[in-house]
Design a protein around this motif. Structure first.
Motif, PDB file in Angstrom:
ATOM      1  N   THR A  39       0.826  -1.211   0.000  1.00  0.00           N
ATOM      2  CA  THR A  39       0.000   0.000   0.000  1.00  0.00           C
ATOM      3  C   THR A  39       0.855   1.254   0.000  1.00  0.00           C
ATOM      4  N   CYS A  40       1.873   1.271   0.859  1.00  0.00           N
ATOM      5  CA  CYS A  40       2.732   2.442   0.958  1.00  0.00           C
ATOM      6  C   CYS A  40       3.525   2.670  -0.328  1.00  0.00           C
ATOM      7  N   VAL A  41       4.035   1.595  -0.905  1.00  0.00           N
ATOM      8  CA  VAL A  41       4.773   1.711  -2.167  1.00  0.00           C
ATOM      9  C   VAL A  41       3.867   2.230  -3.277  1.00  0.00           C
ATOM     10  N   SER A  42       2.618   1.761  -3.285  1.00  0.00           N
ATOM     11  CA  SER A  42       1.661   2.224  -4.289  1.00  0.00           C
ATOM     12  C   SER A  42       1.387   3.713  -4.139  1.00  0.00           C
ATOM     13  N   LEU A  43       1.238   4.170  -2.900  1.00  0.00           N
ATOM     14  CA  LEU A  43       0.990   5.581  -2.654  1.00  0.00           C
ATOM     15  C   LEU A  43       2.176   6.441  -3.078  1.00  0.00           C
ATOM     16  N   ILE A  44       3.377   5.933  -2.822  1.00  0.00           N
ATOM     17  CA  ILE A  44       4.573   6.666  -3.270  1.00  0.00           C
ATOM     18  C   ILE A  44       4.610   6.733  -4.790  1.00  0.00           C
ATOM     19  N   GLY A  45       4.281   5.617  -5.433  1.00  0.00           N
ATOM     20  CA  GLY A  45       4.261   5.597  -6.892  1.00  0.00           C
ATOM     21  C   GLY A  45       3.255   6.589  -7.468  1.00  0.00           C
ATOM     22  N   ILE A  46       2.062   6.652  -6.870  1.00  0.00           N
ATOM     23  CA  ILE A  46       1.040   7.601  -7.316  1.00  0.00           C
ATOM     24  C   ILE A  46       1.522   9.036  -7.137  1.00  0.00           C
ATOM     25  N   THR A  47       2.148   9.298  -5.991  1.00  0.00           N
ATOM     26  CA  THR A  47       2.641  10.647  -5.714  1.00  0.00           C
ATOM     27  C   THR A  47       3.748  11.044  -6.674  1.00  0.00           C
ATOM     28  N   VAL A  48       4.647  10.127  -6.984  1.00  0.00           N
ATOM     29  CA  VAL A  48       5.711  10.406  -7.950  1.00  0.00           C
ATOM     30  C   VAL A  48       5.114  10.719  -9.320  1.00  0.00           C
ATOM     31  N   ALA A  49       4.095   9.951  -9.722  1.00  0.00           N
ATOM     32  CA  ALA A  49       3.438  10.192 -11.010  1.00  0.00           C
ATOM     33  C   ALA A  49       2.777  11.571 -11.033  1.00  0.00           C
ATOM     34  N   ILE A  50       2.117  11.927  -9.925  1.00  0.00           N
ATOM     35  CA  ILE A  50       1.492  13.241  -9.833  1.00  0.00           C
ATOM     36  C   ILE A  50       2.542  14.345  -9.930  1.00  0.00           C
ATOM     37  N   PHE A  51       3.670  14.131  -9.259  1.00  0.00           N
ATOM     38  CA  PHE A  51       4.748  15.114  -9.297  1.00  0.00           C
ATOM     39  C   PHE A  51       5.265  15.304 -10.723  1.00  0.00           C
ATOM     40  N   LEU A  52       5.560  14.218 -11.417  1.00  0.00           N
ATOM     41  CA  LEU A  52       6.121  14.310 -12.760  1.00  0.00           C
ATOM     42  C   LEU A  52       5.131  14.938 -13.747  1.00  0.00           C
ATOM     43  N   LEU A  53       3.883  14.453 -13.721  1.00  0.00           N
ATOM     44  CA  LEU A  53       2.876  14.973 -14.648  1.00  0.00           C
ATOM     45  C   LEU A  53       2.535  16.431 -14.336  1.00  0.00           C
ATOM     46  N   GLY A  54       2.361  16.723 -13.042  1.00  0.00           N
ATOM     47  CA  GLY A  54       1.995  18.077 -12.657  1.00  0.00           C
ATOM     48  C   GLY A  54       3.108  19.075 -12.877  1.00  0.00           C
ATOM     49  N   PHE A  55       4.327  18.700 -12.530  1.00  0.00           N
ATOM     50  CA  PHE A  55       5.464  19.604 -12.678  1.00  0.00           C
ATOM     51  C   PHE A  55       5.707  19.919 -14.150  1.00  0.00           C
ATOM     52  N   CYS A  56       5.764  18.889 -14.975  1.00  0.00           N
ATOM     53  CA  CYS A  56       6.046  19.095 -16.405  1.00  0.00           C
ATOM     54  C   CYS A  56       4.862  19.741 -17.122  1.00  0.00           C
ATOM     55  N   GLY A  57       3.651  19.263 -16.823  1.00  0.00           N
ATOM     56  CA  GLY A  57       2.470  19.792 -17.493  1.00  0.00           C
ATOM     57  C   GLY A  57       2.237  21.262 -17.206  1.00  0.00           C
ATOM     58  N   ASN A  58       2.329  21.647 -15.948  1.00  0.00           N
ATOM     59  CA  ASN A  58       2.109  23.045 -15.598  1.00  0.00           C
ATOM     60  C   ASN A  58       3.252  23.930 -16.064  1.00  0.00           C
ATOM     61  N   ALA A  59       4.474  23.406 -16.064  1.00  0.00           N
ATOM     62  CA  ALA A  59       5.598  24.171 -16.613  1.00  0.00           C
ATOM     63  C   ALA A  59       5.361  24.455 -18.095  1.00  0.00           C
ATOM     64  N   LEU A  60       4.780  23.478 -18.790  1.00  0.00           N
ATOM     65  CA  LEU A  60       4.472  23.640 -20.206  1.00  0.00           C
ATOM     66  C   LEU A  60       3.418  24.721 -20.413  1.00  0.00           C
ATOM     67  N   VAL A  61       2.389  24.716 -19.580  1.00  0.00           N
ATOM     68  CA  VAL A  61       1.342  25.726 -19.687  1.00  0.00           C
ATOM     69  C   VAL A  61       1.910  27.120 -19.425  1.00  0.00           C
TER      70      VAL A  61
END
Length: 346
Positions: A39-61
């Motif tokens: 469960t904890c590893v899954s939550l970390i994975g989700i958070t990492v995905a959110i970080f990568l998508l959000g950081f790059c996507g919003n930087a692009l905008v």
């Protein structure tokens, strides 16, 4: 960050708690177990995905709005939203490290600051959505006035005021957030022990000012817009509001579970702790996901998904935001000319 504690605090289900350090705790050596649990590893994975998508996507905008598009009132709104989400995502690595190590190593200031950033993001996003909804409403109700008065300079001033108000509403995180030792590790937590009513006041004020009141204002504005468009038989002109509607719906869907479970947590003794913990974890994930949904909505709103996917991402984002401005300008010009003809007949 404040709500991320649910991922790592196994000894207590509440994100607010009391403890008294003892000598045994000072010598107790904590071994992190997060990376050994699915469960904890899954939550970390989700958070990492959110970080990568959000950081790059919003930087692009931000990059497109600043360097590839003409600066307008609409782009001012959207780049402000993107900056808010970008800053939030930029601080996610602190939470990811905390989850993995189960130990806060960044000190008291960063404990307070990272929590404040999360709520600055929440309040600035919703305040900007309220401002944009009111702007759309005024543009539809008073098109001539809006065409003459809607300027980038005024929009920028409103954005600054929205950010200042968001910072003020986030001050409780700076005041009550603290660090302490528990079972051989340093934790970042909410210290409401000296003021028992503070937790209820903070949670209630965030729910009212960051959810209920904005929801009412936005619903009223969009109701007026819909009635106005139907009255003028200009239903096709509702196209500029599609992206904005999606942003608003996404915000409330993402944040509603978090607010609901935070309010339930105030009376945690009446509920199953496992339900509260699971609910706060889901609410936290949805709240964080909102930060990368906005740039996705900019890209994939409007035309067929496959056509958008095959086309250039940069041009699709630019067209999605510019399309709204062009259509709204046509609507204002058309309404202005109609009002002008009407005045000559009077």
């Amino acid at each position: 960050m404040e709500i991320w504690d649910e991922y790592v605090e196994h000894f207590d289900y509440n994100y607010t708690y009391e403890f008294v350090p003892t000598h045994e705790e000072a010598v107790f050596h904590h071994e992190p177990t997060c990376l050994k649990e699915y469960t904890c590893v899954s939550l970390i994975g989700i958070t990492v995905a959110i970080f990568l998508l959000g950081f790059c996507g919003n930087a692009l905008v931000i990059w497109i709005s600043a360097f590839r598009m003409k600066k307008t009132v609409n782009t001012t709104w959207y780049v402000s939203l993107a900056i808010s989400d970008f800053v939030f995502c930029a601080f996610l690595p602190f939470s990811i490290t905390y989850m993995a190590m189960e130990d806060w190593i960044f000190g008291r200031f960063m404990c307070k600051f990272t929590s404040s950033v999360m709520f600055i993001n929440m309040f600035s996003s919703i305040f900007l959505l309220v401002v944009i909804s009111m702007d759309r409403c005024v543009s539809v109700m008073f098109p001539v006035w809006a065409q003459n008065q809607r300027t980038v300079k005024k929009a920028s001033l409103v954005v600054v005021l929205a950010w200042l108000l968001a910072i003020i509403m986030s001050l409780p995180s700076m005041i009550f957030r603290d660090v302490g030792s528990h079972l051989g590790r340093t934790i970042c937590f909410n210290n409401y022990t000296s003021q028992a009513l503070s937790q209820k006041f903070v949670a209630g004020s965030r729910f009212i000012t960051g959810f209920i009141v904005p929801l009412i204002i936005i619903v009223v504005c969009y109701s007026i817009i819909i009635l106005r468009l139907r009255t003028n038989r200009m239903t096709k002109s509702s196209k500029p509001f599609k992206v904005m509607t999606a942003l608003i719906v996404a915000f409330f869907i993402c944040w509603m579970p978090y607010h609901a479970f935070v309010l339930l947590e105030l009376n945690h003794q009446n509920y199953d702790n496992r339900i509260l913990t699971t609910g706060l974890q889901i609410g936290t994930s949805l709240a964080a996901a909102n930060s990368f949904l906005n740039p996705v909505l900019y890209v994939f709103m409007g035309n067929d998904f496959k056509q958008k996917f095959k086309s250039c991402v940069l041009s699709r984002m630019e067209n999605a935001m510019a399309e709204e401005g062009r259509t709204l300008s046509r609507y204002l010009s058309r309404s202005s000319s109609v009002d002008g003809r009407a005045s000559t007949h009077i």
